[in-house]
Design a protein around this motif. Structure first.
Motif, PDB file in Angstrom:
ATOM      1  N   HIS A 139      53.980 -58.743 115.955  1.00  0.00           N
ATOM      2  CA  HIS A 139      54.224 -58.009 117.194  1.00  0.00           C
ATOM      3  C   HIS A 139      53.205 -58.434 118.247  1.00  0.00           C
ATOM      4  O   HIS A 139      52.193 -59.063 117.921  1.00  0.00           O
ATOM      5  CB  HIS A 139      54.142 -56.501 116.940  1.00  0.00           C
ATOM      6  CG  HIS A 139      55.273 -55.967 116.101  1.00  0.00           C
ATOM      7  ND1 HIS A 139      55.305 -54.679 115.611  1.00  0.00           N
ATOM      8  CD2 HIS A 139      56.416 -56.560 115.664  1.00  0.00           C
ATOM      9  CE1 HIS A 139      56.419 -54.497 114.914  1.00  0.00           C
ATOM     10  NE2 HIS A 139      57.106 -55.622 114.928  1.00  0.00           N
ATOM     11  N   ARG A 169      54.736 -49.136 121.145  1.00  0.00           N
ATOM     12  CA  ARG A 169      56.154 -49.415 120.841  1.00  0.00           C
ATOM     13  C   ARG A 169      57.111 -48.791 121.858  1.00  0.00           C
ATOM     14  O   ARG A 169      58.321 -48.968 121.743  1.00  0.00           O
ATOM     15  CB  ARG A 169      56.493 -48.948 119.417  1.00  0.00           C
ATOM     16  CG  ARG A 169      55.891 -49.854 118.355  1.00  0.00           C
ATOM     17  CD  ARG A 169      56.404 -49.547 116.972  1.00  0.00           C
ATOM     18  NE  ARG A 169      55.760 -50.385 115.968  1.00  0.00           N
ATOM     19  CZ  ARG A 169      55.855 -50.191 114.664  1.00  0.00           C
ATOM     20  NH1 ARG A 169      56.572 -49.179 114.189  1.00  0.00           N
ATOM     21  NH2 ARG A 169      55.246 -50.992 113.813  1.00  0.00           N
ATOM     22  N   ASN A 198      51.696 -45.066 123.256  1.00  0.00           N
ATOM     23  CA  ASN A 198      52.420 -45.724 122.162  1.00  0.00           C
ATOM     24  C   ASN A 198      52.907 -47.111 122.575  1.00  0.00           C
ATOM     25  O   ASN A 198      53.790 -47.249 123.418  1.00  0.00           O
ATOM     26  CB  ASN A 198      53.602 -44.832 121.755  1.00  0.00           C
ATOM     27  CG  ASN A 198      54.256 -45.288 120.473  1.00  0.00           C
ATOM     28  OD1 ASN A 198      54.126 -46.422 120.039  1.00  0.00           O
ATOM     29  ND2 ASN A 198      54.985 -44.366 119.845  1.00  0.00           N
ATOM     30  N   ASN A 221      49.199 -43.825 112.708  1.00  0.00           N
ATOM     31  CA  ASN A 221      50.545 -43.294 112.507  1.00  0.00           C
ATOM     32  C   ASN A 221      50.465 -42.154 111.483  1.00  0.00           C
ATOM     33  O   ASN A 221      50.819 -42.305 110.320  1.00  0.00           O
ATOM     34  CB  ASN A 221      51.440 -44.426 111.996  1.00  0.00           C
ATOM     35  CG  ASN A 221      52.893 -44.209 112.332  1.00  0.00           C
ATOM     36  OD1 ASN A 221      53.233 -43.371 113.163  1.00  0.00           O
ATOM     37  ND2 ASN A 221      53.765 -44.947 111.682  1.00  0.00           N
ATOM     38  N   LYS A 223      61.604 -47.717 119.190  1.00  0.00           N
ATOM     39  CA  LYS A 223      62.504 -48.850 119.497  1.00  0.00           C
ATOM     40  C   LYS A 223      62.485 -49.246 120.970  1.00  0.00           C
ATOM     41  O   LYS A 223      63.533 -49.447 121.599  1.00  0.00           O
ATOM     42  CB  LYS A 223      63.934 -48.556 119.037  1.00  0.00           C
ATOM     43  CG  LYS A 223      64.037 -48.270 117.545  1.00  0.00           C
ATOM     44  CD  LYS A 223      65.466 -48.225 117.074  1.00  0.00           C
ATOM     45  CE  LYS A 223      65.581 -47.822 115.613  1.00  0.00           C
ATOM     46  NZ  LYS A 223      64.942 -48.722 114.676  1.00  0.00           N
ATOM     47  N   GLY A 224      61.294 -49.344 121.545  1.00  0.00           N
ATOM     48  CA  GLY A 224      61.156 -49.863 122.903  1.00  0.00           C
ATOM     49  C   GLY A 224      61.515 -48.890 124.000  1.00  0.00           C
ATOM     50  O   GLY A 224      61.691 -49.274 125.150  1.00  0.00           O
ATOM     51  N   GLU A 226      56.811 -55.277 122.676  1.00  0.00           N
ATOM     52  CA  GLU A 226      55.906 -55.176 121.527  1.00  0.00           C
ATOM     53  C   GLU A 226      56.525 -55.759 120.260  1.00  0.00           C
ATOM     54  O   GLU A 226      55.990 -56.677 119.647  1.00  0.00           O
ATOM     55  CB  GLU A 226      55.500 -53.707 121.307  1.00  0.00           C
ATOM     56  CG  GLU A 226      54.899 -53.377 119.945  1.00  0.00           C
ATOM     57  CD  GLU A 226      53.555 -54.037 119.639  1.00  0.00           C
ATOM     58  OE1 GLU A 226      53.027 -53.803 118.550  1.00  0.00           O
ATOM     59  OE2 GLU A 226      53.034 -54.812 120.476  1.00  0.00           O
ATOM     60  N   GLU A 227      57.679 -55.239 119.847  1.00  0.00           N
ATOM     61  CA  GLU A 227      58.265 -55.689 118.587  1.00  0.00           C
ATOM     62  C   GLU A 227      58.918 -57.064 118.700  1.00  0.00           C
ATOM     63  O   GLU A 227      59.261 -57.674 117.695  1.00  0.00           O
ATOM     64  CB  GLU A 227      59.247 -54.634 118.054  1.00  0.00           C
ATOM     65  CG  GLU A 227      58.543 -53.335 117.683  1.00  0.00           C
ATOM     66  CD  GLU A 227      59.439 -52.323 117.000  1.00  0.00           C
ATOM     67  OE1 GLU A 227      59.818 -52.577 115.838  1.00  0.00           O
ATOM     68  OE2 GLU A 227      59.751 -51.288 117.615  1.00  0.00           O
ATOM     69  N   ARG A 268      53.498 -57.477 110.476  1.00  0.00           N
ATOM     70  CA  ARG A 268      54.432 -57.526 111.607  1.00  0.00           C
ATOM     71  C   ARG A 268      53.923 -58.521 112.648  1.00  0.00           C
ATOM     72  O   ARG A 268      52.763 -58.454 113.051  1.00  0.00           O
ATOM     73  CB  ARG A 268      54.540 -56.156 112.290  1.00  0.00           C
ATOM     74  CG  ARG A 268      54.812 -55.000 111.338  1.00  0.00           C
ATOM     75  CD  ARG A 268      56.229 -54.985 110.880  1.00  0.00           C
ATOM     76  NE  ARG A 268      56.537 -53.793 110.111  1.00  0.00           N
ATOM     77  CZ  ARG A 268      57.460 -53.757 109.160  1.00  0.00           C
ATOM     78  NH1 ARG A 268      58.137 -54.824 108.852  1.00  0.00           N
ATOM     79  NH2 ARG A 268      57.709 -52.632 108.511  1.00  0.00           N
ATOM     80  N   ARG A 275      58.972 -44.862 115.346  1.00  0.00           N
ATOM     81  CA  ARG A 275      59.838 -46.010 115.676  1.00  0.00           C
ATOM     82  C   ARG A 275      60.672 -45.714 116.924  1.00  0.00           C
ATOM     83  O   ARG A 275      61.875 -45.462 116.833  1.00  0.00           O
ATOM     84  CB  ARG A 275      60.763 -46.325 114.496  1.00  0.00           C
ATOM     85  CG  ARG A 275      60.024 -46.732 113.225  1.00  0.00           C
ATOM     86  CD  ARG A 275      60.998 -46.954 112.082  1.00  0.00           C
ATOM     87  NE  ARG A 275      60.320 -47.204 110.830  1.00  0.00           N
ATOM     88  CZ  ARG A 275      59.940 -48.413 110.407  1.00  0.00           C
ATOM     89  NH1 ARG A 275      60.195 -49.462 111.150  1.00  0.00           N
ATOM     90  NH2 ARG A 275      59.335 -48.557 109.248  1.00  0.00           N
ATOM     91  N   HIS A 306      50.670 -47.759 117.542  1.00  0.00           N
ATOM     92  CA  HIS A 306      52.065 -47.333 117.588  1.00  0.00           C
ATOM     93  C   HIS A 306      52.158 -45.957 116.932  1.00  0.00           C
ATOM     94  O   HIS A 306      51.231 -45.517 116.256  1.00  0.00           O
ATOM     95  CB  HIS A 306      52.976 -48.334 116.866  1.00  0.00           C
ATOM     96  CG  HIS A 306      52.799 -48.342 115.383  1.00  0.00           C
ATOM     97  ND1 HIS A 306      51.790 -49.044 114.745  1.00  0.00           N
ATOM     98  CD2 HIS A 306      53.492 -47.714 114.390  1.00  0.00           C
ATOM     99  CE1 HIS A 306      51.870 -48.851 113.437  1.00  0.00           C
ATOM    100  NE2 HIS A 306      52.894 -48.045 113.190  1.00  0.00           N
TER     101      HIS A 306
END
Length: 389
Positions: free
Chosen positions: A146, A111, A109, A23, A64-65, A116-117, A144, A62, A59
């Protein structure tokens, strides 16, 4: 330690699903700091040299899916290929990854996938089909739970990568089974963000140095006037409780004995050094003074292990970096002489130690941020616990 390393695995002819943290900062589509990429090179190299193949799982940002082209890992391919010195294949989805027979494959990615989250076991099972062994080299994501850090570790034979291994060994040496006496430095702006950390450390260390804005709250808790300084007056009762707990368990708390004060918060501001009990009403405490640095140095000299998180003053602006720099250089000197094991981490900490020129002489500098802090707080990290089975 109940986890395995790459040395414990037969990697020849195996595909190793390797969770990494790449990241990195981007500007105009180009990587501006490749440190995190460089840190995974030993793991990738060792797997390849042992006859294995690498599938990188990571990842970025962010999302968010949801798919976001600005957070595509494809942007990092040039930097990865430069670091590894070889071609890196890319799979834009998990279907595209199936059956690809290449030495290094980077998945898109992780995420982007909503599972994933959520630590979705179904996603972990799908990922597991892509390889034979799971290797976690992303300590910075180990706090996390995940799918790619926790559930996947339970689907395949699992081990720690070289970076994860180094991090865990350093932290074990600092907090798990350290050489005593142990001294900790905790600085930064607010007590409220480091309550769990302080509560855990007073029971584990022999001396606790408190600096930065946090120290002002502890001074205020003793009835000392801190003028216009950054101070959480609503936290003084909790600061008192921490001091009482320290007294109870035999941990010495070291607060500034003298302070550097100024009327304005800017580089080169006119300042003076006064005893910590004499802060003028119209001034701000922006650094610890030379007597305080001497006390910290004494604590370092009479310790075998040092854990450091947070600066002692407003290190970003001169001359209020003086205490942090002097203490850091003292720790570096003792470390280099073989008298101290020094482990440091946290964003501001890394920046401060780099700025002082002391970082390269510390035993270990963690770039893991939140995971490093949670480990110091005594919390179980799901990504580490999963490796232990």
């Amino acid at each position: 330690m109940g986890w395995k390393t790459l040395d414990d695995m037969d990697l020849a002819g195996k595909i190793v699903l390797t969770r990494v943290d790449i990241n990195v900062p981007l500007e105009d589509g180009k990587v501006t700091d490749a440190t995190r990429i460089e840190r995974i090179v030993p793991t990738v190299t060792d797997i390849l040299e042992a006859g294995g193949k690498v599938v990188l799982i990571a990842h970025f940002g962010r999302p968010k899916g949801k798919v976001d082209p600005e957070m595509s890992l494809q942007l990092l391919l040039p930097a990865l290929e430069e670091a590894f010195g070889r071609k890196v294949a890319f799979a834009e989805d998990l279907e595209a990854a199936e059956g690809l027979d290449v030495p290094i494959l980077l998945l898109e990615n992780i995420r982007f996938l909503p599972g994933e989250e959520k630590n979705d076991p179904a996603l972990a099972k799908t990922l597991a089909k892509l390889g034979d062994i799971y290797c976690n080299d992303a300590f910075s994501a180990a706090h996390r739970a995940h799918a790619s850090t926790e559930a996947l570790a339970r689907e395949l034979p699992a081990c720690a990568g070289r970076l994860m291994q180094a991090e865990l060994q350093a932290l074990e040496a600092a907090l798990g089974a350290p050489e005593r006496p142990v001294v900790a430095v905790v600085g930064g702006a607010k007590v409220s963000t480091k309550l769990d950390l302080l509560g855990n450390l007073v029971e584990k260390v022999d001396r606790l140095v408190i600096g930065g804005g946090m120290a002002n709250t502890f001074l205020a808790a003793q009835g000392i006037n801190v003028g216009k300084s950054l101070c959480e007056h609503e936290m003084t009762e909790i600061a008192k409780q921490i001091m009482l707990k320290a007294l109870d368990v035999g941990c010495e708390i070291i607060l500034p004995a003298d302070i550097v004060v100024a009327r304005e918060f800017k580089a080169g501001a006119e300042n003076e050094t006064v005893p910590s009990t004499r802060c003028p009403d119209d001034a701000m405490i922006l650094d610890a003074g030379p007597e305080s640095v001497e006390r910290v140095g004494y604590a370092f000299e009479h310790a075998r292990t040092l854990i450091w998180n947070g600066p002692l003053g407003a290190f970003e602006i001169a001359p209020f970096n003086a205490a942090t720099d002097a203490a850091a250089l003292k720790a570096a000197e003792l470390t280099e002489a073989g008298k101290l094991v020094s482990v440091a981490g946290g964003g501001d900490t890394v920046a401060a130690l780099n700025a002082s020129g002391a970082a390269e002489k510390f035993t270990y500098i963690s770039t893991a941020g939140g995971a490093f802090l949670e480990w110091m707080e005594g919390k179980t990290l799901p990504g580490v616990a999963a490796l232990e089975g």
